[in-house]
Scaffold this active site. Structure first.
Site, mmCIF file in Angstrom:
data_model
loop_
_atom_site.group_PDB
_atom_site.id
_atom_site.type_symbol
_atom_site.label_atom_id
_atom_site.label_comp_id
_atom_site.label_asym_id
_atom_site.label_seq_id
_atom_site.Cartn_x
_atom_site.Cartn_y
_atom_site.Cartn_z
ATOM 1 N N GLN A 181 0.826 -1.315 0.205
ATOM 2 C CA GLN A 181 0.084 0.085 -0.050
ATOM 3 C C GLN A 181 0.898 1.242 -0.089
ATOM 4 O O GLN A 181 0.536 2.213 -0.665
ATOM 5 C CB GLN A 181 -0.943 0.262 1.224
ATOM 6 C CG GLN A 181 -1.910 0.949 1.213
ATOM 7 C CD GLN A 181 -3.100 0.761 0.171
ATOM 8 O OE1 GLN A 181 -3.270 -0.070 -0.245
ATOM 9 N NE2 GLN A 181 -3.603 2.163 -0.474
ATOM 10 N N ALA A 228 -5.541 5.128 -0.340
ATOM 11 C CA ALA A 228 -5.539 5.164 1.405
ATOM 12 C C ALA A 228 -3.887 5.160 1.646
ATOM 13 O O ALA A 228 -2.985 4.394 0.712
ATOM 14 C CB ALA A 228 -6.044 3.988 2.036
ATOM 15 N N TRP A 278 -16.220 -0.378 -7.588
ATOM 16 C CA TRP A 278 -15.707 -1.731 -7.894
ATOM 17 C C TRP A 278 -15.061 -1.978 -6.525
ATOM 18 O O TRP A 278 -14.574 -3.435 -6.519
ATOM 19 C CB TRP A 278 -14.355 -1.344 -8.637
ATOM 20 C CG TRP A 278 -13.272 -0.340 -8.205
ATOM 21 C CD1 TRP A 278 -12.371 -0.367 -7.376
ATOM 22 C CD2 TRP A 278 -13.348 0.964 -8.732
ATOM 23 N NE1 TRP A 278 -11.618 0.611 -7.247
ATOM 24 C CE2 TRP A 278 -12.160 1.692 -8.162
ATOM 25 C CE3 TRP A 278 -13.918 1.790 -9.605
ATOM 26 C CZ2 TRP A 278 -11.829 3.007 -8.177
ATOM 27 C CZ3 TRP A 278 -13.508 3.139 -10.054
ATOM 28 C CH2 TRP A 278 -12.607 3.646 -9.026
ATOM 29 N N HIS A 279 -14.818 -1.193 -5.444
ATOM 30 C CA HIS A 279 -14.337 -1.625 -4.151
ATOM 31 C C HIS A 279 -15.456 -2.339 -3.248
ATOM 32 O O HIS A 279 -16.234 -1.742 -2.799
ATOM 33 C CB HIS A 279 -13.682 -0.387 -3.531
ATOM 34 C CG HIS A 279 -12.898 -0.781 -2.138
ATOM 35 N ND1 HIS A 279 -11.468 -0.661 -1.975
ATOM 36 C CD2 HIS A 279 -13.617 -0.994 -1.012
ATOM 37 C CE1 HIS A 279 -11.348 -0.867 -0.671
ATOM 38 N NE2 HIS A 279 -12.636 -1.128 -0.062
ATOM 39 N N SER A 308 -5.759 1.406 4.929
ATOM 40 C CA SER A 308 -6.363 0.709 3.578
ATOM 41 C C SER A 308 -7.216 -0.682 4.003
ATOM 42 O O SER A 308 -6.611 -1.368 4.788
ATOM 43 C CB SER A 308 -5.557 0.235 2.433
ATOM 44 O OG SER A 308 -6.155 -0.153 1.553
ATOM 45 N N ASP A 346 -11.303 -5.435 -4.950
ATOM 46 C CA ASP A 346 -11.995 -4.608 -6.029
ATOM 47 C C ASP A 346 -12.231 -5.616 -7.313
ATOM 48 O O ASP A 346 -11.418 -6.620 -7.418
ATOM 49 C CB ASP A 346 -10.638 -3.840 -6.789
ATOM 50 C CG ASP A 346 -10.175 -2.742 -5.780
ATOM 51 O OD1 ASP A 346 -11.013 -2.399 -4.848
ATOM 52 O OD2 ASP A 346 -9.005 -2.128 -5.696
ATOM 53 N N HIS A 376 -7.893 -2.701 2.076
ATOM 54 C CA HIS A 376 -7.207 -3.985 1.554
ATOM 55 C C HIS A 376 -6.263 -4.572 2.277
ATOM 56 O O HIS A 376 -6.114 -5.786 2.461
ATOM 57 C CB HIS A 376 -6.538 -3.448 0.270
ATOM 58 C CG HIS A 376 -7.388 -3.152 -0.869
ATOM 59 N ND1 HIS A 376 -7.730 -4.232 -1.723
ATOM 60 C CD2 HIS A 376 -7.995 -1.920 -1.317
ATOM 61 C CE1 HIS A 376 -8.847 -3.617 -2.603
ATOM 62 N NE2 HIS A 376 -8.655 -2.192 -2.283
ATOM 63 N N GLU A 400 -16.181 4.656 -5.546
ATOM 64 C CA GLU A 400 -15.275 3.490 -6.104
ATOM 65 C C GLU A 400 -16.545 2.555 -6.283
ATOM 66 O O GLU A 400 -16.640 1.470 -5.379
ATOM 67 C CB GLU A 400 -14.329 3.020 -5.274
ATOM 68 C CG GLU A 400 -12.932 4.049 -5.174
ATOM 69 C CD GLU A 400 -11.842 3.364 -4.438
ATOM 70 O OE1 GLU A 400 -12.215 2.622 -4.284
ATOM 71 O OE2 GLU A 400 -10.797 4.285 -4.451
HETATM 72 N N1 DAL Z 1 -8.798 2.761 -3.017
HETATM 73 C C1 DAL Z 1 -8.896 2.497 -1.377
HETATM 74 C C2 DAL Z 1 -9.452 3.936 -0.810
HETATM 75 C C3 DAL Z 1 -7.730 2.170 -0.658
HETATM 76 O O1 DAL Z 1 -6.476 2.670 -1.226
HETATM 77 O O2 DAL Z 1 -7.780 1.421 0.164
HETATM 78 ZN ZN ZN Z 2 -10.231 -1.074 -3.440
#
Ligand code: DAL
Ligand code: ZN
Length: 267
Positions: free
Chosen positions: A153, A174, A239-240, A179, A188, A181, A237
């Site tokens: 990240q 993020a 897709w998230h 994040s 995603d 993730h 978003e």
């Molecule tokens: N796109 C989302 C905010 C992330 O980077 O976790």
């Molecule tokens: Zn995402």
């Protein structure tokens, strides 16, 4: 709004930066058993009550999540809780890595055997069911990006800052430690062709519309909805997907709220 058209390129690039791109012959998938033990911050308070009320028509919001305050900011005390709130204000403990990451049996838009395929077990099972349900409706979905370590990240965020400028980067990406993730609870998703993957042009596609309507049935929410940018801190978003479990997903979706609002917080 400037699109992050280079997302996929960035993801590949970051894989290289992070040293996790697939070499010529695939490497074995990381197994939960062999993953390092996470260094978790001990909860300073009891875990929050996150159950969604079932009888009242005007239920009270869930308790504010438990956190510990550190020099870096508010650190969540319950990083392994399915409904954990991670956002611009709340971060994961140093070195956090979920202990039950697995690869869901779904198609991905890339062939590399890397960590982007992983999710926590419960979320992975739910995602398999979601993708199978979509297929029955003639919608063919694929994974784009799931688990990301703190380091991955950090590389991704820094790449966006360099290439898009900090203001744009912060709308879509993020900071490391912040994040979803990294929780293993986000994936995603795009159509199986990968067209418009993690890009603004995914909005209003049949795949995005199917997700908006049906994700809740499998315990997922569209975490960064349109019109809620001031609350979530991020641009729309579609897709998230974030797994929160069916009960909370149903409450959040029925009320048209975000995870922040579910916890009685408004950005
Ligand atoms: N796109 C989302 C905010 C992330 O980077 O976790
Ligand atoms: Zn995402």
């Amino acid at each position: 709004m400037k699109k992050l058209r280079t997302t996929l390129l960035a993801l590949s690039l970051v894989s290289v930066i992070a040293g996790c791109s697939a070499p010529q012959s695939p490497q074995p998938q990381p197994q939960a058993k062999t993953e390092p033990t996470p260094k978790l911050t001990q909860p300073a308070q009891p875990a929050p009550t996150t159950q969604a009320p079932t009888t009242s028509t005007t239920p009270a919001p869930a308790s504010k999540p438990a956190t510990t305050t550190t020099t870096k900011g508010q650190v969540v005390a319950n990083p392994m809780e399915i409904a954990v709130l991670v956002n611009k204000s709340f971060m994961l403990p140093d070195g956090f890595r979920p202990s039950d990451l697995v690869e869901p049996n779904i198609p991905f838009i890339f062939t590399e055997k890397d960590e982007r395929r992983l999710m926590r077990k419960e979320a992975a099972t739910a995602l398999e069911q979601l993708v199978a349900g979509a297929k029955k409706d003639g919608i063919f979905l694929a994974g784009v990006s799931g688990f990301r370590s703190y380091e991955t990240q950090a590389s991704l965020f820094n790449y966006y800052v360099k290439t898009q400028g900090e203001e744009t980067a912060r709308k879509y990406s993020a900071e490391p430690g912040h994040s979803e993730h990294q929780t293993g609870l986000a994936m995603d998703i795009s159509g199986s062709t990968g067209k418009c993957a993690a890009d603004d042009c995914f909005a209003d596609t049949p795949e995005a519309n199917w997700l908006a309507k049906h994700a809740v049935e499998y315990g997922f929410i569209i975490r960064y909805p349109k019109g809620k940018e001031q609350i979530t801190g991020y641009a729309y978003e579609p897709w998230h997907l974030r797994y929160v479990g069916k009960k909370i997903a149903q409450e959040i979706t029925a009320k048209g709220i975000t995870l922040e609002e579910y916890y009685g917080m408004h950005g």
